[in-house]
Design an enzyme around this catalytic site. Structure first.
Site, PDB file in Angstrom:
ATOM      1  N   TRP A 136       0.882  -1.303   0.158  1.00  0.00           N
ATOM      2  CA  TRP A 136      -0.014   0.140  -0.076  1.00  0.00           C
ATOM      3  C   TRP A 136       0.907   1.404   0.031  1.00  0.00           C
ATOM      4  O   TRP A 136       0.701   2.298   0.715  1.00  0.00           O
ATOM      5  CB  TRP A 136      -1.027   0.050   1.214  1.00  0.00           C
ATOM      6  CG  TRP A 136      -1.839  -1.137   1.203  1.00  0.00           C
ATOM      7  CD1 TRP A 136      -3.057  -1.394   0.470  1.00  0.00           C
ATOM      8  CD2 TRP A 136      -1.723  -2.354   1.837  1.00  0.00           C
ATOM      9  NE1 TRP A 136      -3.492  -2.515   0.595  1.00  0.00           N
ATOM     10  CE2 TRP A 136      -3.029  -3.276   1.430  1.00  0.00           C
ATOM     11  CE3 TRP A 136      -1.067  -2.773   2.911  1.00  0.00           C
ATOM     12  CZ2 TRP A 136      -2.938  -4.633   2.060  1.00  0.00           C
ATOM     13  CZ3 TRP A 136      -1.092  -4.173   3.537  1.00  0.00           C
ATOM     14  CH2 TRP A 136      -2.278  -4.535   3.138  1.00  0.00           C
ATOM     15  N   GLU A 187       4.626 -15.018  16.776  1.00  0.00           N
ATOM     16  CA  GLU A 187       4.423 -16.109  16.076  1.00  0.00           C
ATOM     17  C   GLU A 187       4.572 -15.740  14.581  1.00  0.00           C
ATOM     18  O   GLU A 187       4.860 -14.551  14.127  1.00  0.00           O
ATOM     19  CB  GLU A 187       3.198 -16.858  16.238  1.00  0.00           C
ATOM     20  CG  GLU A 187       1.952 -16.226  16.492  1.00  0.00           C
ATOM     21  CD  GLU A 187       1.330 -15.080  15.410  1.00  0.00           C
ATOM     22  OE1 GLU A 187       0.321 -15.656  14.769  1.00  0.00           O
ATOM     23  OE2 GLU A 187       1.733 -14.136  15.230  1.00  0.00           O
ATOM     24  N   GLU A 230       3.432 -12.216  13.228  1.00  0.00           N
ATOM     25  CA  GLU A 230       4.247 -11.261  14.052  1.00  0.00           C
ATOM     26  C   GLU A 230       3.181 -10.336  14.795  1.00  0.00           C
ATOM     27  O   GLU A 230       3.692  -8.960  14.796  1.00  0.00           O
ATOM     28  CB  GLU A 230       4.833 -10.366  12.801  1.00  0.00           C
ATOM     29  CG  GLU A 230       5.803 -11.035  11.672  1.00  0.00           C
ATOM     30  CD  GLU A 230       6.452 -10.291  10.893  1.00  0.00           C
ATOM     31  OE1 GLU A 230       7.640 -10.223  10.693  1.00  0.00           O
ATOM     32  OE2 GLU A 230       6.051  -9.549  10.035  1.00  0.00           O
TER      33      GLU A 230
END
Length: 797
Positions: free
Chosen positions: A316, A431, A434
């Protein structure tokens, strides 16, 4: 060279700079270590270009502006109908055909990099129905420098070299030079939004010819002195001095484009001879396979061999400015190991070894790895993800298994990484998504697999004691997977109360972990203010548990695996015309906004093509055909063979330019997705999962190995409960004597710690948990002959 003194543009410093869209149609570079340039293409124009390393963007975009001087003005990226195709099956060069919607003219561009120099080359031809109309057209090159990784603080000016007027930009130690094989008839430097060429030409006439625009968000504009359908080549070169940038430009333009193209294509064709013939397992005649292979190779840096970034994209980017320095053009060991393993699966034995050596050099002194880092090894984000510590060990094992380590010995890196996992687990600070800390099935799977692989390395080095210690810690993790991550009270799907959760939340360093998976609340990031963002952890799922099957830790037909598949298919699956797709997890907020707006701080997570690959690997392990999932991934790719991070998951909405199964504004291409696809092709060809580790499957799915079930106490995780019959192991980092009792101190036992080569001191309390009760203990620290000063208790039940 001769500088041109003159009028400074007005409107300083220009509008706030932004990057550009990240759903690329092309990514390219010369396959040659001397050409330190990478480029991207979006909507028919060149967007970010990277120099001198793959993590340093220096350009926002480069496009043509067209006017007849009296009735219309058009720019390529907004006003023309664009089409992009690869120039060959292997070479990452592109042909962009950008057509006037009214049919009056077509701009055709062939885009490559100089085979040896950091110069972008764009051969251009303008054709149309009428020669008289073509002769009336005025063509302008518009360039938006973002040198040193940002749009602010750039300096634009005009210089003369070898009798040619050249458009220049400079910031810090980077220079950019823009020229062509035809001269510029008029040139100007301006500030974006005020005095740039796009703003100037709104009245169809170039009125401004500013010779300088300093310290701002600047743009370079040059009218090309071409007539009719004359062909020319536009060049954009970089250098660490003005002289070098101009020399690189003129050296490149001095050689015919066809010679450059032939060499560029030849370089890429040289990567093909060792490529494994996996085309027969595809359903697109190998198009995505060959594109994926070249893209993975292209994402390796040329100054830091082996450094493979996640994506040449800034997700983006149109909504992000100079404060977003990273994008995805960084090294994540998770993405990088997937990329390197996929290249190995495709037949490349050299790049994966370079990747392993690079990671061995990048490993931190404590054995860990940064969450992500620049190609020079400097950390960007400060998080810790235990799977990213495990993955380099898995690559080392894979290279060993395929006899690709050559003269490199990864034993030191492997040993340090294993010690880190033991010392800092089992709770991961983040994990694989993130965002959350705790006990994660996917992280546990990677850790268990890596530790078993590490034990193989250590045993081969002759240290059987440390090898056993490492494998026993893996056993401890394996025996607790369901205790930590399998809910029995889930309510996501009627009739299925027992399934693997995404993660059991737990804080790092929590000395007294509650580990109550049925009551814990999981906070999910990226939700808008006022939206619900806290959910029962037992009712949040993802597909990470499939990694337990991938590595061989759980049987694909294990009842808990099958139950969780039914749940994620009900909660996360979206069927598209391309095939079945899945979301990361329910309530995900990382993705395109509900009305198609770019993600800034919150949005809605969309489907990830790579997850179809993960499901395909599971189905193969379960004895089913992965063909449907191969077809799905191929259908989700662009025509140029690029896979996105995320695809749109709702019905077509043309008014916001979103179509079901088509890329959103997230990163494209994502190397993790391309890697998963190649590995799925290889797995299909082999008839077995390429990532599977036989030693892991044998240990956890074969005959019982006779090892006791461990419970581990350490200062950072002071377990309070254990099962009757489990073996208690007490860890510390320095020598100690453990004074303990299992009968309320009626009898006292002293056990001296064992010190191993991994720098752990530990005591095994054999027989202490033979019956229900309480084990009490304290420490006498050897250094200083000092007592701990408090007792600890574990309830055996």
């Amino acid at each position: 060279m001769q500088g041109v003194a003159g009028i400074e543009a007005f409107g300083k410093p220009g509008i706030e700079p932004r990057w550009t869209h990240s759903n690329k149609e092309g990514v390219g570079t010369a396959y040659c270590a001397s050409s330190h340039l990478w480029f991207t293409i979006w909507n028919g124009i060149v967007t970010e270009a990277y120099y001198p390393t793959i993590d340093r963007p220096q350009l926002r975009d480069l496009q043509y502006l067209v006017t007849d001087g009296s009735t219309f003005f058009q720019e390529e990226k907004r006003n023309l109908k664009t089409s992009v195709e690869r120039i060959s099956q292997h070479a990452l060069g592109y042909r962009c055909t950008n057509a006037d919607p009214a049919g009056r003219y077509i701009i055709t561009k062939e885009v490559i990099g100089d085979p040896h120099l950091p110069c972008l080359l764009q051969r251009t031809r303008i054709t149309g129905k009428s020669k008289s109309f073509l002769s009336s057209l005025k063509i302008f090159a518009l360039c938006a420098p973002h040198l040193e990784g940002g749009g602010a603080g750039n300096n634009a000016y005009i210089t003369v070299a070898s009798g040619q007027r050249i458009l220049m930009a400079q910031k810090g130690s980077k220079w950019l030079a823009l020229g062509a094989t035809v001269p510029f008839s008029r040139l100007s430097c301006g500030y974006v939004g005020s005095s740039d060429g796009w703003t100037d030409l709104q009245n169809f006439t170039m009125d401004w010819e500013f010779e300088r625009a300093s310290d701002g968000n600047v743009a370079l504009t040059g009218e090309l002195a071409c007539s009719g359908d004359e062909e020319f080549t536009l060049g954009l070169a970089f250098g660490n001095s003005e002289h070098r940038a101009i020399s690189n430009l003129l050296q490149s333009l001095g050689i015919p484009f066809d010679e450059h193209l032939a060499k560029y294509t030849s370089q890429w064709n040289e990567t093909v001879p060792h490529l494994k013939p996996l085309d027969g397992n595809s359903f697109d005649q190998g198009n995505l396979y060959h594109s994926s292979y070249s893209l993975l190779l292209a994402h390796e840096d040329k100054s830091y061999p082996g450094a493979i970034i996640a994506s040449l994209a800034i997700p983006w980017g149109e909504a992000k400015g100079d404060n977003d320095q990273g994008g995805y053009h960084l090294v994540w060991t998770r993405d990088m190991i997937n990329s390197a393993t996929a290249l190995l699966a495709a037949g490349d034995r050299a790049t994966p070894l370079r990747a392993l050596i690079y990671l061995a050099v990048s490993q931190q002194p404590d054995g860990g790895f940064a969450q992500n880092f620049w190609v020079n090894g400097n950390a960007y984000w400060s998080g810790v993800q235990l799977d990213e510590v495990a993955f380099p060990v898995l690559l080392a094992w894979r290279l060993r298994a395929e006899k690709c380590l050559s003269d490199f010995d990864p034993a030191y890196m492997v040993r340090k990484a294993a010690a880190y996992l033991i010392r800092n687990g089992p709770v991961t600070p983040q994990e694989r998504w993130e965002e959350a800390s705790g006990y994660s099935p996917s992280t546990l799977a990677s850790n268990i697999a890596a530790l078993i692989c590490a034990s193989v390395f250590v045993k081969e080095a002759g240290d059987k004691e440390s090898a056993a210690f490492i494998a026993e810690y893996a056993d401890y993790l394996e025996s607790h997977i369901e205790d930590w991550t399998l809910t029995t009270t889930g309510t996501l799907l009627e009739g299925e109360s027992s399934y693997y959760m995404r993660i059991l939340p737990e804080q790092i360093g929590q000395q007294d972990p509650a580990e109550n998976k049925e009551e814990r609340i999981l906070h999910i990031a990226n939700h808008a203010p006022g939206e619900e963002c806290d959910f029962p952890a037992r009712n949040v799922v993802d597909g990470g548990f499939l990694e337990l099957v991938r590595y061989g830790i759980r049987n694909p037909k294990d009842p808990n695996i099958l139950a969780t598949i039914r749940v994620i298919d009900a909660v996360l699956k979206t069927d598209t015309s391309q095939g079945p797709t899945w979301h990361r997890y329910n309530h995900d907020g990382y993705g395109q906004g509900p009305n198609g707006a770019p993600f800034t701080q919150h949005g809605i997570g969309r489907v990830w093509p790579l997850l179809s690959g993960e499901r395909g690997h599971y189905e193969l392990a379960a004895g089913n055909s992965p063909a449907k999932y191969i077809r799905t991934i191929e259908g989700l790719a662009s025509k140029t063979g690029l896979l996105p991070e995320q695809s749109w998951d709702q019905a077509d909405r043309p008014q916001i330019f979103e179509w079901l199964g088509k890329p959103t504004g997230s990163a494209m291409p994502l190397m993790w997705a391309h890697a998963e696809y190649i590995k799925l092709l290889r797995s299909a060809a082999d008839g077995k999962v390429y990532d599977a580790i036989p030693e892991v499957a044998e240990r956890y799915q074969g005959k019982p190995n006779g090892q006791p079930r461990f419970e581990i106490w350490k200062p950072t995780r002071q377990v309070r409960f254990m099962r009757v019959g489990d073996l208690l192991r007490v860890h510390a980092d320095v020598p100690f004597t453990l004074r303990w009792s299992n009968d309320g101190w009626k009898t006292v036992n002293d056990s001296k710690s064992t010190h191993n080569a991994l720098q752990f001191d530990y005591v095994d309390l054999k027989g202490a948990s033979g019956r229900a009760g309480v084990i009490s203990f304290t420490f006498l620290w050897t250094e200083g002959n000092r007592w701990e000063g408090q007792n600890y208790e574990i309830t055996v039940r």
